[in-house]
Scaffold this motif. Structure first.
Motif, PDB file in Angstrom:
ATOM      1  N   VAL A  45      35.488  41.320  37.861  1.00 18.91           N
ATOM      2  CA  VAL A  45      36.838  40.939  38.266  1.00 18.91           C
ATOM      3  C   VAL A  45      37.837  42.044  37.944  1.00 18.91           C
ATOM      4  O   VAL A  45      37.637  42.853  37.032  1.00 18.91           O
ATOM      5  CB  VAL A  45      37.282  39.618  37.583  1.00 18.91           C
ATOM      6  CG1 VAL A  45      36.215  38.543  37.734  1.00 18.91           C
ATOM      7  CG2 VAL A  45      37.621  39.823  36.118  1.00 18.91           C
ATOM      8  N   ALA A  46      38.898  42.064  38.736  1.00 18.43           N
ATOM      9  CA  ALA A  46      40.074  42.860  38.414  1.00 18.43           C
ATOM     10  C   ALA A  46      41.095  41.919  37.786  1.00 18.43           C
ATOM     11  O   ALA A  46      41.284  40.792  38.266  1.00 18.43           O
ATOM     12  CB  ALA A  46      40.650  43.510  39.675  1.00 18.43           C
ATOM     13  N   ASP A  47      41.734  42.353  36.724  1.00 25.30           N
ATOM     14  CA  ASP A  47      42.692  41.473  36.053  1.00 25.30           C
ATOM     15  C   ASP A  47      43.709  42.319  35.295  1.00 25.30           C
ATOM     16  O   ASP A  47      43.511  43.531  35.103  1.00 25.30           O
ATOM     17  CB  ASP A  47      41.964  40.536  35.088  1.00 25.30           C
ATOM     18  CG  ASP A  47      42.604  39.153  35.017  1.00 25.30           C
ATOM     19  OD1 ASP A  47      43.724  38.978  35.546  1.00 25.30           O
ATOM     20  OD2 ASP A  47      41.977  38.240  34.450  1.00 25.30           O
ATOM     21  N   VAL A  48      44.770  41.660  34.872  1.00 17.74           N
ATOM     22  CA  VAL A  48      45.736  42.282  33.975  1.00 17.74           C
ATOM     23  C   VAL A  48      45.356  41.904  32.551  1.00 17.74           C
ATOM     24  O   VAL A  48      45.040  40.740  32.269  1.00 17.74           O
ATOM     25  CB  VAL A  48      47.165  41.827  34.298  1.00 17.74           C
ATOM     26  CG1 VAL A  48      48.141  42.233  33.200  1.00 17.74           C
ATOM     27  CG2 VAL A  48      47.623  42.412  35.624  1.00 17.74           C
ATOM     28  N   VAL A  49      45.350  42.875  31.656  1.00 16.79           N
ATOM     29  CA  VAL A  49      45.033  42.631  30.252  1.00 16.79           C
ATOM     30  C   VAL A  49      46.156  43.179  29.375  1.00 16.79           C
ATOM     31  O   VAL A  49      46.886  44.091  29.776  1.00 16.79           O
ATOM     32  CB  VAL A  49      43.691  43.281  29.839  1.00 16.79           C
ATOM     33  CG1 VAL A  49      42.538  42.696  30.649  1.00 16.79           C
ATOM     34  CG2 VAL A  49      43.741  44.802  29.987  1.00 16.79           C
ATOM     35  N   LEU A  50      46.264  42.607  28.193  1.00 14.65           N
ATOM     36  CA  LEU A  50      47.180  43.128  27.189  1.00 14.65           C
ATOM     37  C   LEU A  50      46.451  44.132  26.308  1.00 14.65           C
ATOM     38  O   LEU A  50      45.287  43.925  25.958  1.00 14.65           O
ATOM     39  CB  LEU A  50      47.738  41.992  26.328  1.00 14.65           C
ATOM     40  CG  LEU A  50      48.664  41.003  27.019  1.00 14.65           C
ATOM     41  CD1 LEU A  50      49.067  39.895  26.049  1.00 14.65           C
ATOM     42  CD2 LEU A  50      49.908  41.689  27.567  1.00 14.65           C
TER      43      LEU A  50
END
Length: 278
Positions: A179-184
């Motif tokens: 998956v592509a995602d936004v992470v902190l």
């Protein structure tokens, strides 16, 4: 299951985006844009137009990466896209797995499903389908797909553990999570996590990169990893500032929000594997 304020806000934001494309009055939705319509820094430049089977699906893409390239799909595989939106990644996947494979898009928003089916018809792709449901309770059988993909959606869920468990359940042995995602990259102040505009804009709902790996491993995935693909600085945050609107926490200025978020988040590819049966 009852809805939550966050889920309702996410659904309405994406429903509004879909309606704008269905009516021909499209405008950027997630993760925002500068005044004047300049593309936002999260969604821009992810696909080559010549690769897309549908110009309309490409225009409606609201992701933060290109999971179909990440997943390295092969002919004959069955692919599931969590939060499929306008359908671009499903259509790209269907084309890559060929007529002996399938691509399924799962979305909770009726307007997005309507848009995706229209884009599928435009592209003339037969081995794709779109189903309604929540990514926390996937309406597919156990061990029914080879690959689970997603594009900037899991961070929007208020129950990411349920999403990860469900992804593991529907994957076949030797299946892949890609998956592509936004992470902190570090923690952010609790006061900013409550801003719905930032949540639906793919920032404050994100997991720490290390926590993502830990949660994947906890449900039985192996070889879990996070590869940072794009980081965001002060200029990018100012482009996204319209998402905050009038929801600034008490006592905060916009510049203080930018200071707190500067260097805190990134787009990433998240990978893991489901072990083969012993």
């Amino acid at each position: 299951m009852p809805t939550t304020p966050t889920r309702d806000a996410v659904r309405e934001r994406y429903a509004a985006a879909a309606r704008s494309h269905l009516t021909g009055d499209a405008s950027p939705c997630c993760s925002g844009s500068r005044s004047g319509g300049e593309p936002d820094p999260i969604t821009v430049g992810l696909y080559e137009r010549t690769d897309s089977p549908s110009d309309a699906a490409l225009a409606a893409s609201l992701g933060c990466g290109n999971p179909t390239a990440l997943a390295d799909l092969s002919p004959g595989e069955d692919v599931l896209d969590l939060g499929s939106g306008g359908g671009l990644d499903v259509l790209l996947s269907a084309r890559r797995v060929g007529p002996t494979g399938t691509a399924t898009g799962l979305d909770m928003t009726d307007e997005m499903l309507e848009l995706a089916r229209r884009n599928q018809a435009e592209a003339g792709i037969a081995n794709a389908r779109f189903v309604r449901g929540r990514i926390e309770a996937i309406p597919l059988d156990d061990a029914s797909v080879d690959v689970v993909i997603s594009n900037c959606v899991i961070n929007l869920s208020a129950d990411k553990d349920a999403v990860i468990r469900e992804a593991h359940r529907v994957l076949r042995p030797d299946g892949r999570f890609a998956v592509a995602d936004v992470v902190l990259l570090r923690g952010i102040p609790d006061a900013l996590r409550g801003i719905v505009g930032l949540w639906t804009g793919c920032i404050s709902g994100a997991l720490l990169d290390t926590a993502y790996v830990e949660r994947l491993t906890a449900v039985g995935f192996t070889d879990a990893s996070v590869e940072i693909t794009r980081t965001y600085g002060r200029d990018d945050l100012h482009r996204l500032s319209g998402l905050v609107g009038d929801q600034l926490p008490h006592g905060w200025t916009l510049e203080q929000v930018v200071d707190a978020l500067d260097g805190s988040f990134a787009s990433a590819f998240v990978r893991a594997s489901k072990p083969a049966e012993q």
